[in-house]
Design a protein around this motif. Sequence first.
Motif, PDB file in Angstrom:
ATOM      1  N   ALA A 244       0.836  -1.197   0.000  1.00  0.00           N
ATOM      2  CA  ALA A 244       0.000   0.000   0.000  1.00  0.00           C
ATOM      3  C   ALA A 244       0.872   1.249   0.000  1.00  0.00           C
ATOM      4  O   ALA A 244       2.013   1.225   0.486  1.00  0.00           O
ATOM      5  N   PRO A 245       0.379   2.354  -0.533  1.00  0.00           N
ATOM      6  CA  PRO A 245       1.159   3.603  -0.493  1.00  0.00           C
ATOM      7  C   PRO A 245       1.343   4.095   0.933  1.00  0.00           C
ATOM      8  O   PRO A 245       0.593   3.734   1.846  1.00  0.00           O
ATOM      9  N   ALA A 246       2.332   4.948   1.108  1.00  0.00           N
ATOM     10  CA  ALA A 246       2.627   5.467   2.440  1.00  0.00           C
ATOM     11  C   ALA A 246       1.661   6.558   2.854  1.00  0.00           C
ATOM     12  O   ALA A 246       1.464   6.797   4.048  1.00  0.00           O
ATOM     13  N   HIS A 247       1.012   7.216   1.880  1.00  0.00           N
ATOM     14  CA  HIS A 247       0.181   8.382   2.184  1.00  0.00           C
ATOM     15  C   HIS A 247      -0.900   8.466   1.119  1.00  0.00           C
ATOM     16  O   HIS A 247      -0.609   8.330  -0.074  1.00  0.00           O
ATOM     17  N   CYS A 248      -2.162   8.669   1.523  1.00  0.00           N
ATOM     18  CA  CYS A 248      -3.276   8.743   0.579  1.00  0.00           C
ATOM     19  C   CYS A 248      -4.274   9.790   1.061  1.00  0.00           C
ATOM     20  O   CYS A 248      -4.667   9.795   2.235  1.00  0.00           O
ATOM     21  N   VAL A 249      -4.696  10.683   0.160  1.00  0.00           N
ATOM     22  CA  VAL A 249      -5.634  11.746   0.528  1.00  0.00           C
ATOM     23  C   VAL A 249      -6.709  11.875  -0.554  1.00  0.00           C
ATOM     24  O   VAL A 249      -6.448  11.653  -1.739  1.00  0.00           O
ATOM     25  N   ILE A 285     -14.627  17.287 -10.009  1.00  0.00           N
ATOM     26  CA  ILE A 285     -13.741  16.128  -9.980  1.00  0.00           C
ATOM     27  C   ILE A 285     -13.567  15.674  -8.536  1.00  0.00           C
ATOM     28  O   ILE A 285     -13.339  16.493  -7.650  1.00  0.00           O
ATOM     29  N   ALA A 286     -13.702  14.376  -8.321  1.00  0.00           N
ATOM     30  CA  ALA A 286     -13.492  13.794  -7.000  1.00  0.00           C
ATOM     31  C   ALA A 286     -12.549  12.606  -7.152  1.00  0.00           C
ATOM     32  O   ALA A 286     -12.775  11.740  -8.017  1.00  0.00           O
ATOM     33  N   GLY A 287     -11.495  12.570  -6.341  1.00  0.00           N
ATOM     34  CA  GLY A 287     -10.557  11.476  -6.506  1.00  0.00           C
ATOM     35  C   GLY A 287      -9.671  11.248  -5.305  1.00  0.00           C
ATOM     36  O   GLY A 287      -9.844  11.855  -4.239  1.00  0.00           O
ATOM     37  N   LEU A 288      -8.717  10.355  -5.491  1.00  0.00           N
ATOM     38  CA  LEU A 288      -7.734  10.012  -4.472  1.00  0.00           C
ATOM     39  C   LEU A 288      -6.341  10.165  -5.081  1.00  0.00           C
ATOM     40  O   LEU A 288      -6.116   9.809  -6.244  1.00  0.00           O
ATOM     41  N   SER A 289      -5.410  10.665  -4.290  1.00  0.00           N
ATOM     42  CA  SER A 289      -4.010  10.715  -4.707  1.00  0.00           C
ATOM     43  C   SER A 289      -3.160  10.116  -3.601  1.00  0.00           C
ATOM     44  O   SER A 289      -3.538  10.142  -2.433  1.00  0.00           O
ATOM     45  N   TRP A 290      -2.010   9.580  -3.977  1.00  0.00           N
ATOM     46  CA  TRP A 290      -1.185   8.893  -2.990  1.00  0.00           C
ATOM     47  C   TRP A 290       0.295   9.032  -3.331  1.00  0.00           C
ATOM     48  O   TRP A 290       0.670   9.368  -4.463  1.00  0.00           O
ATOM     49  N   GLU A 291       1.125   8.764  -2.308  1.00  0.00           N
ATOM     50  CA  GLU A 291       2.567   8.749  -2.455  1.00  0.00           C
ATOM     51  C   GLU A 291       3.049   7.367  -2.033  1.00  0.00           C
ATOM     52  O   GLU A 291       2.644   6.832  -1.006  1.00  0.00           O
ATOM     53  N   TRP A 292       3.952   6.812  -2.824  1.00  0.00           N
ATOM     54  CA  TRP A 292       4.384   5.455  -2.549  1.00  0.00           C
ATOM     55  C   TRP A 292       5.419   5.377  -1.443  1.00  0.00           C
ATOM     56  O   TRP A 292       5.405   4.479  -0.620  1.00  0.00           O
ATOM     57  N   ASP A 293       6.325   6.317  -1.389  1.00  0.00           N
ATOM     58  CA  ASP A 293       7.405   6.223  -0.394  1.00  0.00           C
ATOM     59  C   ASP A 293       7.521   7.526   0.387  1.00  0.00           C
ATOM     60  O   ASP A 293       7.147   8.578  -0.117  1.00  0.00           O
TER      61      ASP A 293
END
Length: 293
Positions: A244-249, A285-293
């Motif tokens: 899973a990514p480290a951070h998701c918003v 627009i509605a969505g999710l963004s994330w950072e892997w590390d």
Amino acid sequence: MRRLLRHGTFAQVLDHCLNVNGLSLKRLQDHLAVRGARVSRAALSYWRTGRNRPERDESLRAVRALEDLFGLPESTLVSLLGPPRPRGRAAEPGSVDRKRMWPGHDPLLVALAAPADDRLRYLTVHEHVLVDADRRLAEVRIRMVVEAQRDHVDRFLVYQWVEESDLPELVEPRSCRPGRMRRDRETGATVCELVLDQRLVGGERAVVDFAWRFPPGPELTYYHRRFTRPARELVLQVGFAGNAPAHCVPYRQRTPATAPRQGRPLWIGPSNTAHLVLEDVQPGIAGLSWEWD
């Protein structure tokens, strides 16, 4: 009901009364006809969804018949209507032109001679996004509950866009079939026509399922859904086959050209799935963004 009558709109009260009494638009139309008020099912659907509201004398007589049918005090519904709205194209509030929402798709829409996108309303949209172990977009499964806003609706358009990847394939349609499709490999844009199994009259609903399957592409760091008109509910799930990514918003945007507004970080549990649930979704627009590390 007391809360809706005090703080709600005519459309919300009408929708609540129909749900509580278990009335379809056809049965409502019949009840009004018995009371001397003749209204098309398309018009009733517009009233229920808030796309239009009764203003003419004949329509106001139907509203008073609704008060009698639902056992409401006289002028209860009439008082919720407010002043008449301006006419013309500017009279449709709460929408975003699809050219602004899908700017790269406009040539494809022209090639399809696509009709206006106000013939169907999205009630619920459920998308399950699969990100593979290599952090690439693999598949998006979509279930939609749609409602016809006029008679003789038998198809609608779906859009897809990819960045630095080959174009996706539409697979496993249920209660619909692919119709015409236009693609632009240079911009990554796809517009596909979905033909419903049944032609709908105003107010009728259908449930459709389909999926987009993607060839290997770049590392994925976000996914979103674009709405040109309001919807009742969006459920967006993103499942990660690997770590899973480290951070998701979550985030929202009015159009692709405006800056995103981020929400609070989301917790991703042992299932490696992040989810976003929104009600009364406004255009944008509605969505999710994330950072892997």
